[in-house]
Structure formats: structure tokens, C-alpha cells
Design an enzyme around this catalytic site. Structure first.
Site, short mmCIF file in Angstrom:
data_model
loop_
_atom_site.label_atom_id
_atom_site.label_comp_id
_atom_site.label_asym_id
_atom_site.label_seq_id
_atom_site.Cartn_x
_atom_site.Cartn_y
_atom_site.Cartn_z
N THR A 69 0.85 -1.19 0.00
CA THR A 69 0.00 0.00 0.00
C THR A 69 0.88 1.24 0.00
OG1 THR A 69 -1.73 -1.19 1.17
CG2 THR A 69 -1.82 1.21 1.27
N ASN A 137 -5.90 -9.50 -7.54
CA ASN A 137 -6.04 -10.18 -6.25
C ASN A 137 -7.37 -10.91 -6.10
OD1 ASN A 137 -6.61 -7.25 -6.29
ND2 ASN A 137 -7.54 -7.63 -4.30
N GLN A 165 0.64 -9.76 -6.11
CA GLN A 165 0.10 -11.13 -6.15
C GLN A 165 0.91 -12.03 -7.08
OE1 GLN A 165 -2.15 -12.31 -4.14
NE2 GLN A 165 -3.11 -10.48 -3.32
N GLY A 186 5.83 -8.39 1.55
CA GLY A 186 6.41 -9.64 2.04
C GLY A 186 5.40 -10.70 2.45
N HIS A 187 4.32 -10.30 3.13
CA HIS A 187 3.39 -11.31 3.65
C HIS A 187 2.56 -11.99 2.56
CE1 HIS A 187 -0.61 -9.16 3.61
NE2 HIS A 187 0.18 -8.14 3.43
N THR A 223 12.09 4.32 11.17
CA THR A 223 12.90 3.12 11.42
C THR A 223 12.35 1.96 10.60
OG1 THR A 223 13.36 3.91 13.64
CG2 THR A 223 13.71 1.56 13.24
N CYS A 304 -11.37 -8.48 1.68
CA CYS A 304 -10.34 -8.99 2.57
C CYS A 304 -9.76 -7.91 3.48
CB CYS A 304 -9.22 -9.69 1.79
SG CYS A 304 -8.41 -8.61 0.61
#
Ligand code: PMP
Length: 363
Positions: A69, A137, A165, A186-187, A223, A304
């Protein structure tokens, strides 16, 4: 529970868990100059090297973010300045929300891009930034990024690819295909939540969305989420059994069709793991709850993110608006096993039979 909602998030891979834990056990902020800070910095830069290598880019052209995002928003913020933005009508909300005034590029009934319309729009806006997803998606439909890249290059437009995706499932060299930048999260391929990246072609200037402490060479203040970044980098190269997963997907799809389902985007090139199934006359939330009660996790359209069932803009853009509220998404995770096929087929058949019976009786 049978988890069939991988497009919302993939199960965390073993290597990702290990890498995240190791990073959590590394004391220090990568921006600190002492030994602990340097150790954290080393992890961060090793992760950047790995991402650059997998993505055929250079480490200095990888900007770590909190997810896709943010990476999509950063791309539009940095590359869309002074340019008209064009977006496909089936793009993810992270693109739609970041470019609310974008010129829409229509799709065909199978969900693939209308290239004649794109060509006409690029003729009108040759200096555009085109934002295009590699894989949808909700339906899994793939856009022809190579063709879009060629067209953008011919007109002098820039291309940003939302590769979220597709990464890990059908990787391509997005920069070589003509993308100026692409986003990943990453997820969505077995990492842990909280890190993504914007990868750009050589030396592209990125004006930050968040300035803060000037991290990421001044392109993203804050960070960096080191455990999630370490996990992302380590799973990028993990093998993906596309053929095995596609075989299960095909079997589930055939079973659902036998129970009355219609497949959205059928016939288009699609991700190996995704099926969008409409059951005419049966509300998506009814289907979702019935499957949930049978121990199967799927999602309804684009819901989702919010948890609420909204009508899908993706299906509406494909001219399937009347089926939009009656479609569920089944997305197989990387660790799906053969037993899932039988279990899903049985639960879907039971759900469809129960849901359709009252209508059949009254017809
Ligand atoms: N683009 C696409 C195509 C997606 O599927 C998603 C996640 N649903 C995103 C962008 C946003 O990713 P994240 O939620 O990880 O920021």
C-alpha cells in the site's frame, strides 16, 4: 481449518520465521553508529542486496516500506508528479485511493486489459504514468506487462507495476519488461506482515512521502521494520510449486462448476492459485459463512481488507456487476495439500445445494 485465503496473506514460511526471529534478537537500530546499530545495519543491507539480486536491480534502487500500500502510494507520489496517471479499472484500492483522479483504462470481459483503449489513451497522454497490476487479487487474471511496457516505451510514458500477487508465484523481470518501478509486499509470499518494497530502475529519483529521519537514502523516513524485512528477503527465492497448486485449483474449479458456479475470468491467463466463483442467486456472505462453518476460510470479493462484504469493483469493471455480490474468492496457499480438493468440493457442493434449494422449490 482449511485455509484458502492466500491472496489476503500467505502462511508464514519457516525461513521467514527464522529470519524474523534472528532479526528480533539483533539489538540495535540500523541508524545507530555503535556496534549494535552496525549489526542491525548489516542485516538491513544484506536484505537489500538479496532483494536487489532477485529483482534484477541494484541495492540503492530498493526502498523498503511497510507494505505494498505504501510502496504503491510512494510510486504515484514520486513518479506521478506533473503527469496524468492512468490506472486499470480492476486495480487494487491502494492504487485507486492514491490516484483518485486517474484516467481509467478499461478491461475486457475476461478481466485482461483493453490494449486498444490503452493505446488510444497513451496517444492522448503520452507523458502519463500507467499503474498496472501484474495479477489481480480477486480473480487472479494476469495483465500482459510486457505488452504494456512496450506500449509505454513507444509513447514515452512511465509504467509502475503492482506485482504483489505475482511475486513468488509467477515472477518476471519487471524492470526488463519496461517497468520504471514495481511494488511488493512480504506477507503475500510467505514473509511476515509489515514490510514491502518499491523497486525502481537505475537511479530513479524518489521524492519521499514521509521524511522523518532521512532513512532509506532520504526516500522513506522512519525506522525500517527489520524483522519483516529480513523475512521478506529470505523468502523471495523460495521455490513455489505452481504446477501442483494449479492442478488442485483446476480440480476445485471443476467441482464448483458441477455445483452451479460460474468462474470469473475463465479463459484469461491467471495465477495458479486463484479462483473467483460466482454462484448466481446466492449472496457472497451467505456462501462465505456456510463455508466458514464447514471450517473453510475463503473471502468475498474485495472484502479482505475491511472485513465487510462490499460489491466488487473488479467484477463490475469486467461487466459482471450483477454477479459481483454473489462471488467468492478461493486462493490456495503455498502449503496446500491434496486433501484440500476433496474437502472443498464436498463443502461447496453442500453449501450450493442448501442455498439453491429454496429457489428451486419456489421456481
Ligand atoms: N496490491 C494488491 C494487488 C494486493 O492484493 C494488495 C493486498 N491485498 C496490496 C496491493 C496491498 O498490500 P498490503 O496490504 O500488504 O499493503
Amino acid at each position: 481449518m482449511l485455509y484458502l485465503d492466500a491472496n489476503a496473506t500467505e502462511p508464514v514460511r519457516h525461513a521467514a520465521r527464522e529470519a524474523a526471529l534472528a532479526a528480533m534478537n539483533t539489538l540495535g537500530n540500523p541508524s545507530s553508529t555503535h556496534a549494535a546499530g552496525r549489526a542491525a545495519r548489516k542485516l538491513l543491507e544484506e536484505a537489500r542486496e538479496a532483494v536487489a539480486q532477485h529483482c534484477h536491480s541494484r541495492p540503492q534502487d530498493v526502498v523498503f516500506t511497510s507494505g505494498a500500500t505504501e510502496a504503491n502510494a510512494l510510486a504515484i507520489h514520486a513518479l506521478g508528479v506533473g503527469r496524468p496517471v492512468l490506472t486499470g479499472t480492476t486495480e487494487h484500492d491502494s492504487i485507486r485511493a492514491a490516484a483518485p483522479d486517474a484516467v481509467p483504462v478499461p478491461v475486457l470481459v475476461d478481466g485482461t486489459l483493453d490494449f486498444a483503449a490503452l493505446n488510444a489513451l497513451l496517444t492522448m497522454h503520452p507523458d502519463a504514468l500507467l499503474c498496472l497490476m501484474a495479477a489481480n487479487n480477486e480473480t487472479g487474471v494476469l495483465h500482459d506487462i510486457a505488452a504494456a511496457g512496450r506500449l509505454c516505451a513507444a509513447h514515452g510514458a512511465l509504467l509502475h507495476v503492482d506485482a504483489v500477487q505475482a511475486i513468488g508465484r509467477c515472477n518476471q523481470d519487471w524492470l526488463a519488461l519496461g517497468a520504471a518501478s514495481f511494488a511488493l509486499s512480504g506477507h503475500k509470499f510467505g514473509g511476515v506482515m509489515g514490510a514491502g518494497a518499491l523497486v525502481t530502475r537505475k537511479g530513479l529519483e524518489i521524492n519521499p512521502l514521509m521524511r522523518g529521519g532521512g532513512q532509506e537514502l532520504g526516500r522513506r523516513g522512519g525506522t525500517p521494520p527489520l524483522p519483516a524485512i529480513a523475512a521478506l528477503a529470505v523468502v523471495l527465492g523460495e521455490p513455489y510449486e505452481a504446477e501442483r497448486i494449479a492442478a488442485y485449483r483446476d480440480a476445485m474449479e471443476a467441482a464448483a462448476i458441477a455445483s452451479g458456479a460460474v468462474v470469473m475470468g475463465a479463459g484469461a491467463p491467471r495465477l495458479p492459485n486463484t479462483i473467483c466463483l460466482a454462484l448466481p442467486g446466492v449472496r457472497a456472505d451467505t456462501q462465505l459463512i456456510a463455508l466458514d462453518m464447514a471450517g473453510i476460510a475463503v473471502s468475498a470479493g474485495s472484502a479482505c481488507s475491511s472485513g465487510k462484504v462490499t460489491s466488487s469493483h473488479v467484477l463490475a469493471a469486467m461487466g459482471q456487476g450483477e454477479l459481483a455480490g454473489q462471488a467468492i474468492r478461493v486462493s490456495l496457499p503455498w502449503d496446500v495439500t491434496e486433501g484440500a480438493v476433496e474437502r472443498f468440493a464436498a463443502a461447496y457442493a453442500t453449501m450450493a445445494k442448501r442455498a439453491l434449494r429454496p429457489q428451486a422449490a419456489s421456481a
